[in-house]
Design a protein around this motif. Structure first.
Motif, PDB file in Angstrom:
ATOM      1  N   ALA A   2      15.440 -33.581  18.920  1.00  0.00           N
ATOM      2  CA  ALA A   2      14.548 -33.222  17.818  1.00  0.00           C
ATOM      3  C   ALA A   2      15.039 -31.955  17.140  1.00  0.00           C
ATOM      4  O   ALA A   2      15.663 -31.092  17.756  1.00  0.00           O
ATOM      5  N   SER A   3      14.728 -31.849  15.850  1.00  0.00           N
ATOM      6  CA  SER A   3      15.138 -30.675  15.081  1.00  0.00           C
ATOM      7  C   SER A   3      13.996 -29.678  14.982  1.00  0.00           C
ATOM      8  O   SER A   3      12.835 -29.998  15.230  1.00  0.00           O
ATOM      9  N   GLN A  38      13.638 -39.421  14.890  1.00  0.00           N
ATOM     10  CA  GLN A  38      14.537 -38.630  15.724  1.00  0.00           C
ATOM     11  C   GLN A  38      14.361 -37.140  15.462  1.00  0.00           C
ATOM     12  O   GLN A  38      14.393 -36.328  16.384  1.00  0.00           O
ATOM     13  N   GLN A  39      14.155 -36.764  14.195  1.00  0.00           N
ATOM     14  CA  GLN A  39      13.967 -35.350  13.873  1.00  0.00           C
ATOM     15  C   GLN A  39      12.738 -34.778  14.575  1.00  0.00           C
ATOM     16  O   GLN A  39      12.737 -33.628  15.016  1.00  0.00           O
ATOM     17  N   GLN A  40      11.683 -35.576  14.674  1.00  0.00           N
ATOM     18  CA  GLN A  40      10.436 -35.087  15.260  1.00  0.00           C
ATOM     19  C   GLN A  40      10.381 -35.265  16.776  1.00  0.00           C
ATOM     20  O   GLN A  40       9.836 -34.416  17.489  1.00  0.00           O
ATOM     21  N   MET A  41      10.960 -36.370  17.274  1.00  0.00           N
ATOM     22  CA  MET A  41      10.737 -36.730  18.683  1.00  0.00           C
ATOM     23  C   MET A  41      11.998 -36.787  19.537  1.00  0.00           C
ATOM     24  O   MET A  41      11.894 -36.788  20.770  1.00  0.00           O
ATOM     25  N   GLY A  42      13.170 -36.885  18.929  1.00  0.00           N
ATOM     26  CA  GLY A  42      14.367 -37.142  19.713  1.00  0.00           C
ATOM     27  C   GLY A  42      14.477 -38.629  20.026  1.00  0.00           C
ATOM     28  O   GLY A  42      13.508 -39.388  19.902  1.00  0.00           O
ATOM     29  N   THR A  46      11.407 -41.338  20.860  1.00  0.00           N
ATOM     30  CA  THR A  46      11.225 -42.302  19.774  1.00  0.00           C
ATOM     31  C   THR A  46      11.067 -43.706  20.333  1.00  0.00           C
ATOM     32  O   THR A  46      10.140 -44.449  19.970  1.00  0.00           O
ATOM     33  N   ALA A  86       5.419 -40.209  14.489  1.00  0.00           N
ATOM     34  CA  ALA A  86       6.421 -39.177  14.774  1.00  0.00           C
ATOM     35  C   ALA A  86       5.837 -37.777  14.612  1.00  0.00           C
ATOM     36  O   ALA A  86       6.116 -36.879  15.420  1.00  0.00           O
ATOM     37  N   THR A  90       5.439 -35.398  17.867  1.00  0.00           N
ATOM     38  CA  THR A  90       6.523 -34.439  17.694  1.00  0.00           C
ATOM     39  C   THR A  90       6.675 -33.516  18.906  1.00  0.00           C
ATOM     40  O   THR A  90       5.711 -33.234  19.623  1.00  0.00           O
ATOM     41  N   ARG A  92       7.690 -30.450  18.316  1.00  0.00           N
ATOM     42  CA  ARG A  92       7.450 -29.127  17.749  1.00  0.00           C
ATOM     43  C   ARG A  92       6.065 -28.625  18.150  1.00  0.00           C
ATOM     44  O   ARG A  92       5.122 -29.413  18.242  1.00  0.00           O
TER      45      ARG A  92
END
Length: 759
Positions: A2-3, A38-42, A46, A86, A90, A92
């Motif tokens: 995740a980003s 993928q950005q939120q969860m990996g 996901t 997502a 997340t 985050r």
């Protein structure tokens, strides 16, 4: 992997514009979905999460209310549903350190996109009077603050209890129970701002404020009319149902001021051929002028009446009331007036009529394009007239289909979230719980804002949602919220409502649909009702974002114990421990929920009874389905002005902004755009790419201005424009509402264009 969330707000001052797309979904949508997830969860999370969405043993998507069939795909979600999941699942996190680094004044300068991207809130947060920042607080202290403020009110009606459509049946039932035991029917909800017009029209005409069709009905229809709705963005899984209907021979008419990619061609990502080629859905596109729908259906009704053999006379005689008065009004419909009101040509209407007359099974679907006008209720009543003429209610493959926007907004109303409850519901509540609920009507959303503005309401409690951004007349709404003594928001993530507060404020972080819910009685499930009256269980499978989170039922139960004290006859502690005990009570209060716990144990759940659909029985005041004969209305716009509709982008769900693009309409990197027909733009001197201020016109002296919008030449209906909300909610006067339903008239705002004061 995740980003991280964005550190600063991205610039939106130069959106890029390309030609709108001609198809929805497909390979591009699949790639975009996986990238966002993928950005939120990996990657691992996901897969773990998306494969559980809308499955019989999984969790209900927190996005739209579109139903699932008995047979589920492995990937039973759409692009926007995956985005909703997502953002909830997340990795985050918004911790107390985040609030220490950001004052409330700072948060108020941030965009809704930036706020939402920060992640899940991990602890209860409290904003003391005159404080600049939220600080972490214990749950005990949070409930004590609520009890203190509610206890200080001179009347229970000085409190407002708002509900978002994401709330489960169990939490909604508890919230209305608490509010009524406390002593008020002030239960505004998000339905007040969307399908209240549908409910008002349908209760009067067929006796129940819900749609009369199932998913299987759509598959068996001869003709489906999609009016004032953009399923490609707002209800993408509906496209699969339309595709299946087309394969069975159905024809589709779309009635909308804007061409929408999803109805032009659908590239089904579930099949290789569908992903590559897709299928055209529209058989006829009627590009109607904003607000012209009542006039269109009235003329179609006249033409049906005038066609020998077209009216189902046996159905009309047996099951309806008011036919003679209605036919007199319908026969007065005028071609010239209709063409002026709708902006359509005669050939298009005659082609639609031929398709109607060739159909034995017709469904009309609609959404906000019909419900958010001054004349929304008579418009929907005219749609009912249209279906009654052909006997298209209580027949397989036919009926009314108001498409609800949020996953349990219909269920919340079924559970009693309504400011004007039926006496029978209050009688059942009193019998079951042993207290006398208030009988006077409470306040809806618009009247709640007025009460806050005028100092008649002092405490605002929101179960989910983003009230400030969802409501009309932004400046008035925000000023009203700041007059409250206490604002409380039960939330999973940050939004603007957390930055526009009363003198004191609380953020109460809660479990989401994706989260595992374990209480003292063991692992729990909640239930939801979809847009077609199907009730089923929802089971989260993820470890909660923080050990400090409480579920929505637990929050209501603990708040009730703190406020009502030990004298309350309601077993709030038992309800928190075991949601099955809540469902046992629902089963004895709400018709159709008998044996509730047993029914939801069945895979897929159960369908609620619907008398018009199931028995052709109409529980109206007359005992029959009612024809109505309202005068035809449509907006009239002065020269040099356009009629603006507010709308969503494709990177948006309600007020949640997932991104800054609107891929299907060719917009990238910004939301402050206004879509204007090129011919109208030339007449008004609006060049493509120029910047303008939008100023709405209403019958008061208030200036409502939305500054700095990029003009986009776009194939809208003549005389019409479109722009995204919540940015344009500032233009919608609080007093501009639908007759009867009091829904904000956000789809028909008269605007003028002035030289931009900022970009």
């Amino acid at each position: 992997m995740a980003s991280k969330p964005p550190a600063g707000d991205p610039a939106q001052d130069a959106p890029q514009v390309t030609a709108p797309q001609q198809a929805a979904a497909g390979l591009h949508a699949l790639g975009h979905t996986l990238r966002i997830a993928q950005q939120q969860m990996g990657l691992r999370r996901t897969a773990q999460t998306l494969l559980q969405v809308n499955q019989k043993n999984g969790f209900d998507c927190p996005g739209c209310a579109w139903p699932e069939g008995d047979k589920r795909h492995v990937a039973e979600f759409c692009e926007n549903g995956a985005k909703a999941v997502a953002e909830e699942a997340t990795l985050r996190r918004v911790t107390p350190d985040f609030f220490a680094a950001h004052t409330v004044a700072d948060l108020a300068t941030r965009s809704g996109y930036w706020l939402g991207q920060q992640g899940r809130i991990t602890q209860p947060m409290y904003l003391a009077q005159d404080a600049e920042r939220y600080e972490a607080v214990t749950w005990e202290r949070a409930f004590a603050v609520i009890a203190e403020e509610l206890g200080a009110l001179s009347s229970p009606d000085e409190a407002l209890f708002y509900t978002s459509g994401r709330t489960s049946n169990e939490a909604a039932f508890l919230l209305q129970l608490f509010a009524r035991e406390f002593g008020t029917n002030n239960l505004p909800d998000c339905s007040n701002m969307c399908h209240e017009s549908s409910g008002s029209a349908l209760v009067e005409t067929i006796g129940i404020g819900k749609g009369s069709v199932s998913l299987e009905d759509l598959h068996q229809a001869d003709l489906i009319i999609v009016a004032g709705q953009n399923p490609g963005t707002n209800h993408p899984r509906m496209l699969s149902a339309l595709e299946k209907a087309k394969a069975s021979g159905a024809r589709i008419i779309s009635v909308n001021p804007l061409p929408e990619a999803g109805l032009e061609r659908f590239k089904n990502p579930q099949t290789p051929l569908g992903m590559i080629k897709g299928v055209a859905l529209n058989d006829l596109f009627l590009q109607i002028r904003i607000g012209g729908d009542q006039a269109l259906f009235r003329l179609l009704n006249k033409l049906i009446i005038d066609t020998p053999g077209a009216v189902d006379e046996e159905f009309v005689r047996e099951y309806t009331h008011g036919y003679e008065e209605f036919t007199a009004a319908a026969r007065a419909a005028d071609w010239d007036e209709t063409l002026a009101a709708t902006g359509l040509d005669r050939a298009g209407i005659e082609k639609a009529l031929a398709m109607v007359l060739g159909s034995e099974r017709t469904i009309v679907c609609w959404a906000m394009g019909l419900t958010q006008h001054k004349h929304a209720v008579p418009t929907i009543r005219e749609v009912v007239n249209f279906l009654l003429l052909r006997g298209s209610i209580g027949r397989t493959g036919a009926g009314v289909c108001p498409v609800r926007g949020h996953s349990n907004v219909q269920g919340d109303r079924t559970m009693g979230i309504f400011e004007r409850p039926a006496p029978a519901f209050l009688d059942a509540l009193e019998k079951e719980f042993g207290f006398a609920p208030p009988r006077h009507h409470g306040l809806d959303v618009v009247r709640s804002i007025e009460a806050l503005r005028d100092g008649r309401a002092k405490v605002f409690f929101a179960m989910g949602g983003n009230f400030v951004s969802a409501s009309p007349d932004t400046a008035v709404t925000e000023a009203a919220m700041r007059r409250a003594r206490l604002t409380v928001h039960v939330s999973t993530k940050l939004n603007r409502s957390h930055a526009v507060t009363g003198r004191r404020a609380l953020i109460l972080p809660t479990l989401g649909r994706t989260d595992k819910d374990v209480q003292a009685g063991g692992r729990q499930v909640v239930t939801v009702e979809d847009s077609m009256g199907m009730v089923h269980a929802s089971r989260g499978n993820l470890t909660p974002a923080s050990p400090h989170l409480l579920s929505e039922p637990a929050i209501v139960a603990r708040m009730a114990r703190a406020v009502l004290g030990p004298a309350s006859p309601t077993p709030w502690e038992d309800f928190e421990k075991d949601y099955g005990t809540i469902r046992d009570r629902i089963a004895r209060v709400v018709p159709g929920f008998e044996d509730f716990n047993a029914k939801i144990a069945r895979p897929g759940g159960f369908t609620l009874p619907h008398a018009p659909r199931d028995e052709r029985r109409f529980p109206t005041a007359t005992g029959k389905a009612n024809f109505t004969a309202a005068p035809v209305e449509f907006p009239e716009v002065p020269a040099g002005r356009l009629l603006l509709q507010t709308m969503r982008s494709h990177d948006q769900y309600n007020t949640t902004i997932y991104g800054l693009d609107d891929r299907y309409r060719g917009i990238k990197g910004g939301r402050r755009v206004v879509l204007v027909n090129p011919d109208d733009a030339r007449e008004l001197g609006l060049t493509d790419g120029s910047y303008t201020d939008l100023v709405s016109e209403w019958n008061d002296a208030v200036e409502r201005r939305a500054p700095g919008f990029r003009v986009v030449h776009y194939p809208t209906a003549r005389g019409c424009a479109a722009a995204y909300y919540p940015e344009t909610n500032v233009l919608v006067p609080l007093e501009s509402t639908a007759d009867t339903s009091n829904t904000p008239a956000s789809k028909s705002v008269v605007v003028r264009f002035e030289q931009a004061t900022s970009t």
